[in-house]
Design a protein around this motif. Structure first.
Motif, PDB file in Angstrom:
ATOM      1  N   ALA A 152       9.107   3.497 -11.804  1.00 19.81           N
ATOM      2  CA  ALA A 152       9.576   2.280 -11.138  1.00 19.81           C
ATOM      3  C   ALA A 152      11.016   2.434 -10.665  1.00 19.81           C
ATOM      4  O   ALA A 152      11.393   1.942  -9.594  1.00 19.81           O
ATOM      5  CB  ALA A 152       9.451   1.094 -12.091  1.00 19.81           C
ATOM      6  N   LYS A 153      11.833   3.132 -11.443  1.00 17.48           N
ATOM      7  CA  LYS A 153      13.234   3.308 -11.068  1.00 17.48           C
ATOM      8  C   LYS A 153      13.390   4.152  -9.807  1.00 17.48           C
ATOM      9  O   LYS A 153      14.421   4.075  -9.118  1.00 17.48           O
ATOM     10  CB  LYS A 153      14.003   3.919 -12.234  1.00 17.48           C
ATOM     11  N   LEU A 154      12.352   4.949  -9.473  1.00 10.99           N
ATOM     12  CA  LEU A 154      12.403   5.748  -8.246  1.00 10.99           C
ATOM     13  C   LEU A 154      12.286   4.888  -6.990  1.00 10.99           C
ATOM     14  O   LEU A 154      12.531   5.353  -5.880  1.00 10.99           O
ATOM     15  CB  LEU A 154      11.280   6.791  -8.261  1.00 10.99           C
ATOM     16  N   LEU A 155      11.877   3.618  -7.160  1.00  5.04           N
ATOM     17  CA  LEU A 155      11.757   2.707  -6.011  1.00  5.04           C
ATOM     18  C   LEU A 155      13.128   2.314  -5.459  1.00  5.04           C
ATOM     19  O   LEU A 155      13.224   1.822  -4.333  1.00  5.04           O
ATOM     20  CB  LEU A 155      10.985   1.453  -6.404  1.00  5.04           C
ATOM     21  N   GLU A 177       0.836  -1.212   0.000  1.00  4.35           N
ATOM     22  CA  GLU A 177       0.000   0.000   0.000  1.00  4.35           C
ATOM     23  C   GLU A 177       0.867   1.257   0.000  1.00  4.35           C
ATOM     24  O   GLU A 177       0.591   2.226  -0.720  1.00  4.35           O
ATOM     25  CB  GLU A 177      -0.939  -0.004   1.213  1.00  4.35           C
ATOM     26  N   ALA A 178       1.935   1.225   0.787  1.00  2.12           N
ATOM     27  CA  ALA A 178       2.852   2.373   0.821  1.00  2.12           C
ATOM     28  C   ALA A 178       3.557   2.537  -0.518  1.00  2.12           C
ATOM     29  O   ALA A 178       3.800   3.660  -0.980  1.00  2.12           O
ATOM     30  CB  ALA A 178       3.878   2.188   1.940  1.00  2.12           C
ATOM     31  N   LEU A 191       4.136   5.512  -5.607  1.00  2.58           N
ATOM     32  CA  LEU A 191       4.137   5.564  -7.065  1.00  2.58           C
ATOM     33  C   LEU A 191       3.084   6.534  -7.594  1.00  2.58           C
ATOM     34  O   LEU A 191       3.323   7.249  -8.576  1.00  2.58           O
ATOM     35  CB  LEU A 191       3.896   4.158  -7.641  1.00  2.58           C
ATOM     36  N   SER A 192       1.916   6.551  -6.948  1.00  5.40           N
ATOM     37  CA  SER A 192       0.846   7.443  -7.420  1.00  5.40           C
ATOM     38  C   SER A 192       1.243   8.916  -7.284  1.00  5.40           C
ATOM     39  O   SER A 192       0.757   9.770  -8.026  1.00  5.40           O
ATOM     40  CB  SER A 192      -0.442   7.177  -6.645  1.00  5.40           C
ATOM     41  N   ASN A 193       2.132   9.210  -6.343  1.00 10.64           N
ATOM     42  CA  ASN A 193       2.596  10.591  -6.171  1.00 10.64           C
ATOM     43  C   ASN A 193       3.721  10.953  -7.138  1.00 10.64           C
ATOM     44  O   ASN A 193       4.058  12.135  -7.290  1.00 10.64           O
ATOM     45  CB  ASN A 193       3.092  10.807  -4.740  1.00 10.64           C
ATOM     46  N   ASN A 194       4.298   9.931  -7.777  1.00  8.60           N
ATOM     47  CA  ASN A 194       5.461  10.187  -8.632  1.00  8.60           C
ATOM     48  C   ASN A 194       5.247   9.826 -10.098  1.00  8.60           C
ATOM     49  O   ASN A 194       6.094  10.150 -10.937  1.00  8.60           O
ATOM     50  CB  ASN A 194       6.675   9.413  -8.098  1.00  8.60           C
ATOM     51  N   ILE A 195       4.147   9.134 -10.409  1.00  4.39           N
ATOM     52  CA  ILE A 195       3.855   8.775 -11.798  1.00  4.39           C
ATOM     53  C   ILE A 195       2.607   9.529 -12.241  1.00  4.39           C
ATOM     54  O   ILE A 195       1.565   9.439 -11.592  1.00  4.39           O
ATOM     55  CB  ILE A 195       3.640   7.254 -11.953  1.00  4.39           C
ATOM     56  N   LYS A 196       2.700  10.233 -13.335  1.00  6.11           N
ATOM     57  CA  LYS A 196       1.577  11.018 -13.851  1.00  6.11           C
ATOM     58  C   LYS A 196       1.180  10.515 -15.233  1.00  6.11           C
ATOM     59  O   LYS A 196       2.018   9.995 -15.981  1.00  6.11           O
ATOM     60  CB  LYS A 196       1.951  12.501 -13.932  1.00  6.11           C
ATOM     61  N   TYR A 197      -0.095  10.687 -15.553  1.00  4.86           N
ATOM     62  CA  TYR A 197      -0.564  10.336 -16.894  1.00  4.86           C
ATOM     63  C   TYR A 197       0.081  11.308 -17.890  1.00  4.86           C
ATOM     64  O   TYR A 197      -0.034  12.524 -17.730  1.00  4.86           O
ATOM     65  CB  TYR A 197      -2.088  10.430 -16.966  1.00  4.86           C
TER      66      TYR A 197
END
Length: 511
Positions: A456-459, A398-399, A404-410
């Motif tokens: 994904a690379k931001l993980l 969940e975290a 990811l939702s805060n860092n990936i945009k459409y």
């Protein structure tokens, strides 16, 4: 004279060899009605049919012509279970006939016929079916695929908005030149993109560290896409990704051309074969896995190499062997033996494993798939552990998705195009928790795919490594990411993939 005498034993051995071969050839071949028990495939005829379905590869030009029909083959099952004297007795066309002969020779797991208390040679007959394939449009060395305005593949060429043209060789259908994308605009086709064929030498993840060449398309600064092939130094295909409508499989081959395993991109189902054509196991892989037995989330069926079924409908006792690096001698491999029970497809009870050189062994306990502790011994050093630890984002899934939702945009480039769907990315998690080897497994659009990869690379730097039997372990993690446009949120229909089709995992399962 002395020189001649020295050669006499060699000459004698040569003629004795000829006599043995001649005598063997004179052993009679019986028909099935003239033996006490007939020759049958080990594991039964369903085993043979599953093998043929996986291994028959319709020749490329036969696919272009969409040839259908049967090739009738005869052969001899020898007393040792091998097949010999394979011949076509009624053919379809030369290329299909050659393929039929190839696959019949590959299946070497036969129970021989018996007569008067001994195994004997018996003639067999079998048909190889070539079924209808998806329409393949080919002209002068190029394969064409047409797509509508929503980038979904279509057979209605007059209504097509896009077309891809890929240069291929006619022997195997393997790409050998550019991939060109064109758009129909103002009454004519206009080239909008051209991709050069990319060849890259790889070796690390291949069996026995064999050096090979990966062939596919890889634009500068992006990742591989489309169908791919991995070809070794003998020009044999080791791996390939196959498109089946909107679904994809990864296929690996043994050196003799027999399929080693097939992994479904859709549900991670994996069927793996022994070298003789017997299925080794059929089950579901974990998200962090290769095709080794220990990396299955569940096993439904399993057989040994003689055709004896060990696991049936998820229940039974299985015995596996594989090759792993030795803990005793650096740079050397050793055989690794494992065995234990399955209950409803899951490991249950006590499992044990030991290497041939005795440098590594374990005893592990399971309760219907849940590990409840064990002990591993590495060169007389004991490590006790409670359970394996899966790799994952620190803080949980969940975290991770919140991050990811805060860092990936459409992507703004896709707004108004109603492009939605699931992007699948794989990456390697190293023993220290760092991430690398990011691969686009399945994509939906160039801009969306690029955004997903960057996100994904931001993980990296936020990941917990995996632990197996008390030791850190590098694994491959598969990450699905769903993209929905504002328009698709009002319309629940999800459009098809981009005109390049599905994307494939290239390195994750090349062990």
């Amino acid at each position: 004279m002395n020189s001649f005498r020295c050669q006499l034993p060699l000459i004698s051995l040569f003629f004795l060899s000829l006599i043995d071969q001649y005598a063997y050839a004179q052993v009679p071949v019986y028909e099935s009605v003239n033996v006490d028990s007939v020759a049958v495939p080990r594991g039964g005829y369903p085993m043979l049919e599953t093998f043929l379905k996986a291994n028959v590869q319709k020749p490329f030009m036969a696919q272009v012509a969409n040839v259908t029909g049967k090739v009738y083959v005869k052969a001899v099952v020898e007393p040792d279970g091998q097949v010999a004297d394979v011949q076509v007795i009624r053919g379809l066309r030369p290329d299909c006939d050659r393929e039929a002969l190839r696959v019949v020779r590959l299946f070497t797991a036969w129970k021989p016929a018996w007569k008067d208390g001994r195994p004997v040679r018996q003639a067999i007959k079998h048909t190889i079916n070539f079924t209808e394939n998806e329409s393949l449009i080919y002209k002068s060395g190029w394969v064409f695929n047409y797509f509508d305005i929503n980038r979904k593949k279509t057979d209605r060429i007059k209504n097509a908005k896009y077309v891809t043209a890929m240069a291929v060789d006619t022997m195997r259908g393997v790409p050998n030149g550019d991939l060109v994308v064109s758009e129909f605009y103002l009454g004519e086709w206009n080239e909008i993109s051209r991709y050069s064929l990319h060849k890259e030498r790889i070796s690390n993840d291949l069996p026995n560290a064999e050096t090979a060449i990966m062939i596919s398309y890889k634009p500068d600064g992006t990742d591989w896409f489309g169908n791919f092939y991995v070809i070794n130094t003998d020009s044999l295909i080791i791996n390939k990704g196959i498109l089946e409508g909107n679904e994809g499989n990864l296929v690996q081959f043994y050196k003799n051309g027999t399929v080693k395993y097939i992994i479904s991109n859709k549900d991670q189902r994996c069927i793996k074969w022994h070298t003789n054509g017997i299925i080794q196991y059929d089950g579901i892989l974990t998200n962090e896995s290769s095709s080794a037995a220990g990396d299955f989330a569940s096993i439904n069926e399993a057989w040994d190499s003689t055709g004896n079924q060990q696991v049936k409908k998820g229940f039974g006792h299985a015995f596996y062997h594989s090759t792993i690096p030795s803990r005793l001698a650096s740079g050397k491999n050793t055989l690794f033996f494992e065995e234990g029970n399955y209950s409803n497809g899951l490991k249950h009870g006590t499992w044990i494993g030991i290497t041939k050189d005795k440098s590594y062994s374990y005893t592990e306990r399971f309760d219907r798939g849940k590990e409840i502790g064990g002990e591993v011994i590495i060169n007389d050093r004991s490590i006790k552990y409670d359970n394996d630890i899966e790799s994952g984002f620190i803080g949980g899934k969940e975290a991770m998705f919140a991050y990811l939702s805060n860092n990936i945009k459409y992507p703004p480039e896709c707004k108004g195009q109603n492009i939605s769907g699931k992007v699948i990315i794989s990456f390697k998690v190293n023993v220290d928790g760092s991430l690398d080897d990011f691969v686009l497994v399945k994509g939906i659009d160039l801009y969306i795919d690029r955004e997903a990869l960057q996100g994904a690379k931001l993980l990296n730097g936020h990941w917990q490594p995996a632990f197996e039997r008390g030791e850190p372990k590098s694994v491959t993690y598969v990450l699905p990411l769903t993209f929905q446009s504002a328009q698709s949120l009002r319309n629940p229909l999800v459009l098809g993939n981009s005109f390049f089709g599905n994307y494939f995992m290239l390195k994750s399962f090349m062990r």
